[in-house]
Design a protein around this motif. Structure first.
Motif, PDB file in Angstrom:
ATOM      1  N   LEU A  10       0.835  -1.188   0.000  1.00  0.00           N
ATOM      2  CA  LEU A  10       0.000   0.000   0.000  1.00  0.00           C
ATOM      3  C   LEU A  10       0.875   1.245   0.000  1.00  0.00           C
ATOM      4  O   LEU A  10       1.739   1.411   0.845  1.00  0.00           O
ATOM      5  CB  LEU A  10      -0.874  -0.025   1.254  1.00  0.00           C
ATOM      6  N   ASN A  11       0.625   2.125  -0.982  1.00  0.00           N
ATOM      7  CA  ASN A  11       1.414   3.347  -1.011  1.00  0.00           C
ATOM      8  C   ASN A  11       0.709   4.451  -0.222  1.00  0.00           C
ATOM      9  O   ASN A  11      -0.455   4.328   0.143  1.00  0.00           O
ATOM     10  CB  ASN A  11       1.744   3.774  -2.443  1.00  0.00           C
ATOM     11  N   GLU A  12       1.417   5.515   0.022  1.00  0.00           N
ATOM     12  CA  GLU A  12       0.913   6.590   0.876  1.00  0.00           C
ATOM     13  C   GLU A  12      -0.382   7.192   0.356  1.00  0.00           C
ATOM     14  O   GLU A  12      -1.327   7.396   1.117  1.00  0.00           O
ATOM     15  CB  GLU A  12       1.979   7.679   1.005  1.00  0.00           C
ATOM     16  N   ASP A  13      -0.455   7.484  -0.934  1.00  0.00           N
ATOM     17  CA  ASP A  13      -1.655   8.105  -1.480  1.00  0.00           C
ATOM     18  C   ASP A  13      -2.867   7.213  -1.311  1.00  0.00           C
ATOM     19  O   ASP A  13      -3.947   7.670  -0.973  1.00  0.00           O
ATOM     20  CB  ASP A  13      -1.466   8.444  -2.960  1.00  0.00           C
ATOM     21  N   ARG A  14      -2.696   5.930  -1.557  1.00  0.00           N
ATOM     22  CA  ARG A  14      -3.824   5.000  -1.450  1.00  0.00           C
ATOM     23  C   ARG A  14      -4.267   4.853   0.003  1.00  0.00           C
ATOM     24  O   ARG A  14      -5.459   4.794   0.287  1.00  0.00           O
ATOM     25  CB  ARG A  14      -3.437   3.657  -2.059  1.00  0.00           C
ATOM     26  N   PHE A  15      -3.329   4.766   0.918  1.00  0.00           N
ATOM     27  CA  PHE A  15      -3.671   4.668   2.332  1.00  0.00           C
ATOM     28  C   PHE A  15      -4.397   5.928   2.799  1.00  0.00           C
ATOM     29  O   PHE A  15      -5.422   5.855   3.467  1.00  0.00           O
ATOM     30  CB  PHE A  15      -2.425   4.435   3.180  1.00  0.00           C
ATOM     31  N   LEU A  16      -3.879   7.079   2.428  1.00  0.00           N
ATOM     32  CA  LEU A  16      -4.519   8.337   2.824  1.00  0.00           C
ATOM     33  C   LEU A  16      -5.882   8.501   2.144  1.00  0.00           C
ATOM     34  O   LEU A  16      -6.762   9.162   2.682  1.00  0.00           O
ATOM     35  CB  LEU A  16      -3.609   9.522   2.519  1.00  0.00           C
ATOM     36  N   SER A  17      -6.046   7.875   0.982  1.00  0.00           N
ATOM     37  CA  SER A  17      -7.350   7.904   0.322  1.00  0.00           C
ATOM     38  C   SER A  17      -8.400   7.214   1.180  1.00  0.00           C
ATOM     39  O   SER A  17      -9.535   7.671   1.275  1.00  0.00           O
ATOM     40  CB  SER A  17      -7.284   7.223  -1.044  1.00  0.00           C
ATOM     41  N   LEU A  18      -8.038   6.119   1.802  1.00  0.00           N
ATOM     42  CA  LEU A  18      -8.961   5.435   2.704  1.00  0.00           C
ATOM     43  C   LEU A  18      -9.269   6.323   3.904  1.00  0.00           C
ATOM     44  O   LEU A  18     -10.429   6.475   4.297  1.00  0.00           O
ATOM     45  CB  LEU A  18      -8.383   4.094   3.152  1.00  0.00           C
ATOM     46  N   ALA A  19      -8.265   6.940   4.467  1.00  0.00           N
ATOM     47  CA  ALA A  19      -8.474   7.844   5.605  1.00  0.00           C
ATOM     48  C   ALA A  19      -9.379   9.013   5.215  1.00  0.00           C
ATOM     49  O   ALA A  19     -10.175   9.489   6.022  1.00  0.00           O
ATOM     50  CB  ALA A  19      -7.127   8.362   6.115  1.00  0.00           C
ATOM     51  N   ALA A  20      -9.282   9.457   3.970  1.00  0.00           N
ATOM     52  CA  ALA A  20     -10.074  10.599   3.498  1.00  0.00           C
ATOM     53  C   ALA A  20     -11.564  10.283   3.424  1.00  0.00           C
ATOM     54  O   ALA A  20     -12.386  11.199   3.351  1.00  0.00           O
ATOM     55  CB  ALA A  20      -9.564  11.061   2.133  1.00  0.00           C
ATOM     56  N   PHE A  21     -11.948   9.011   3.441  1.00  0.00           N
ATOM     57  CA  PHE A  21     -13.366   8.639   3.435  1.00  0.00           C
ATOM     58  C   PHE A  21     -14.073   9.057   4.717  1.00  0.00           C
ATOM     59  O   PHE A  21     -15.292   9.142   4.750  1.00  0.00           O
ATOM     60  CB  PHE A  21     -13.528   7.126   3.257  1.00  0.00           C
ATOM     61  N   PHE A  22     -13.335   9.312   5.775  1.00  0.00           N
ATOM     62  CA  PHE A  22     -13.919   9.750   7.033  1.00  0.00           C
ATOM     63  C   PHE A  22     -14.050  11.269   6.985  1.00  0.00           C
ATOM     64  O   PHE A  22     -13.101  11.990   7.247  1.00  0.00           O
ATOM     65  CB  PHE A  22     -13.051   9.314   8.217  1.00  0.00           C
ATOM     66  N   ASP A  23     -15.235  11.741   6.636  1.00  0.00           N
ATOM     67  CA  ASP A  23     -15.456  13.171   6.415  1.00  0.00           C
ATOM     68  C   ASP A  23     -15.116  14.038   7.619  1.00  0.00           C
ATOM     69  O   ASP A  23     -14.615  15.141   7.467  1.00  0.00           O
ATOM     70  CB  ASP A  23     -16.908  13.431   6.010  1.00  0.00           C
ATOM     71  N   ASP A  24     -15.395  13.537   8.814  1.00  0.00           N
ATOM     72  CA  ASP A  24     -15.191  14.337  10.020  1.00  0.00           C
ATOM     73  C   ASP A  24     -13.909  13.979  10.755  1.00  0.00           C
ATOM     74  O   ASP A  24     -13.757  14.277  11.926  1.00  0.00           O
ATOM     75  CB  ASP A  24     -16.386  14.170  10.964  1.00  0.00           C
ATOM     76  N   GLY A  25     -12.996  13.326  10.072  1.00  0.00           N
ATOM     77  CA  GLY A  25     -11.752  12.907  10.693  1.00  0.00           C
ATOM     78  C   GLY A  25     -11.753  11.408  10.944  1.00  0.00           C
ATOM     79  O   GLY A  25     -12.771  10.733  10.780  1.00  0.00           O
ATOM     80  N   PHE A  26     -10.601  10.885  11.340  1.00  0.00           N
ATOM     81  CA  PHE A  26     -10.461   9.442  11.505  1.00  0.00           C
ATOM     82  C   PHE A  26      -9.615   9.123  12.724  1.00  0.00           C
ATOM     83  O   PHE A  26      -8.778   9.904  13.156  1.00  0.00           O
ATOM     84  CB  PHE A  26      -9.855   8.811  10.254  1.00  0.00           C
ATOM     85  N   SER A  27      -9.875   7.960  13.250  1.00  0.00           N
ATOM     86  CA  SER A  27      -9.167   7.454  14.414  1.00  0.00           C
ATOM     87  C   SER A  27      -8.084   6.481  13.963  1.00  0.00           C
ATOM     88  O   SER A  27      -8.294   5.707  13.023  1.00  0.00           O
ATOM     89  CB  SER A  27     -10.171   6.739  15.323  1.00  0.00           C
TER      90      SER A  27
END
Length: 160
Positions: A10-27
């Motif tokens: 998993l590269n950085e952009d793809r991992f951060l893309s998953l994190a970006a699905f959390f509109d109000d932030g992520f844990s």
């Protein structure tokens, strides 16, 4: 739906893309549970994001994107099939977490608007639509009500 998984490289952009699905932030805990990766691997990517200035660390290992435009671009990295898969995974995760975290109900709504919901998902949207209507956010409430009607119309009589 086929089993969509993140690759082990998993590269950085793809991992951060998953994190970006959390509109109000992520844990951090949510990302560990979704990906199965070790905290150290996830934190390395998050740390770089905070150093580069597009992520902000909040209390209790919670993170938010500083720039909504960057977050939106990262969300677009996944295919439609992957977006649908991850939205379902996030809804399931957030529903499990909903008793433990006050930020969760608001986060679930954004995902329920983008997937085909079960009856329980429609109930959650109905609850949120009523809350929005009471808060005089009528256009947002109407969006939820329309999604409920659309999802219910696609269910069999036995399901609905």
């Amino acid at each position: 739906m086929r089993d969509v998984q993140l690759s082990s490289n998993l590269n950085e952009d793809r991992f951060l893309s998953l994190a970006a699905f959390f509109d109000d932030g992520f844990s951090l805990d949510w990302l560990i549970e979704l990906t199965g990766f070790k905290a150290s691997s996830i934190l390395a990517v998050i740390d770089e994001g905070t150093q580069r200035g597009f992520l902000t660390k909040q209390p209790k290992w919670f993170f938010t994107f500083r720039d909504a435009e960057v977050q939106k671009k990262l969300q677009d990295y996944f295919s439609l099939e992957e977006k649908d898969y991850w939205s379902h995974q996030i809804v399931e995760l957030l529903l499990k977490e909903s008793t433990n975290d006050v930020r969760v109900p608001q986060s679930i709504k954004s995902h329920l608007l983008h997937i085909q919901n079960t009856l329980s998902g429609c109930r959650l949207l109905f609850y949120e639509a009523n809350r929005l209507a009471r808060a005089k956010s009528f256009s947002n409430a109407l969006c939820c009500y329309n999604k409920i009607l659309d999802d219910l119309s696609k269910m069999s009589d036995a399901e609905a």
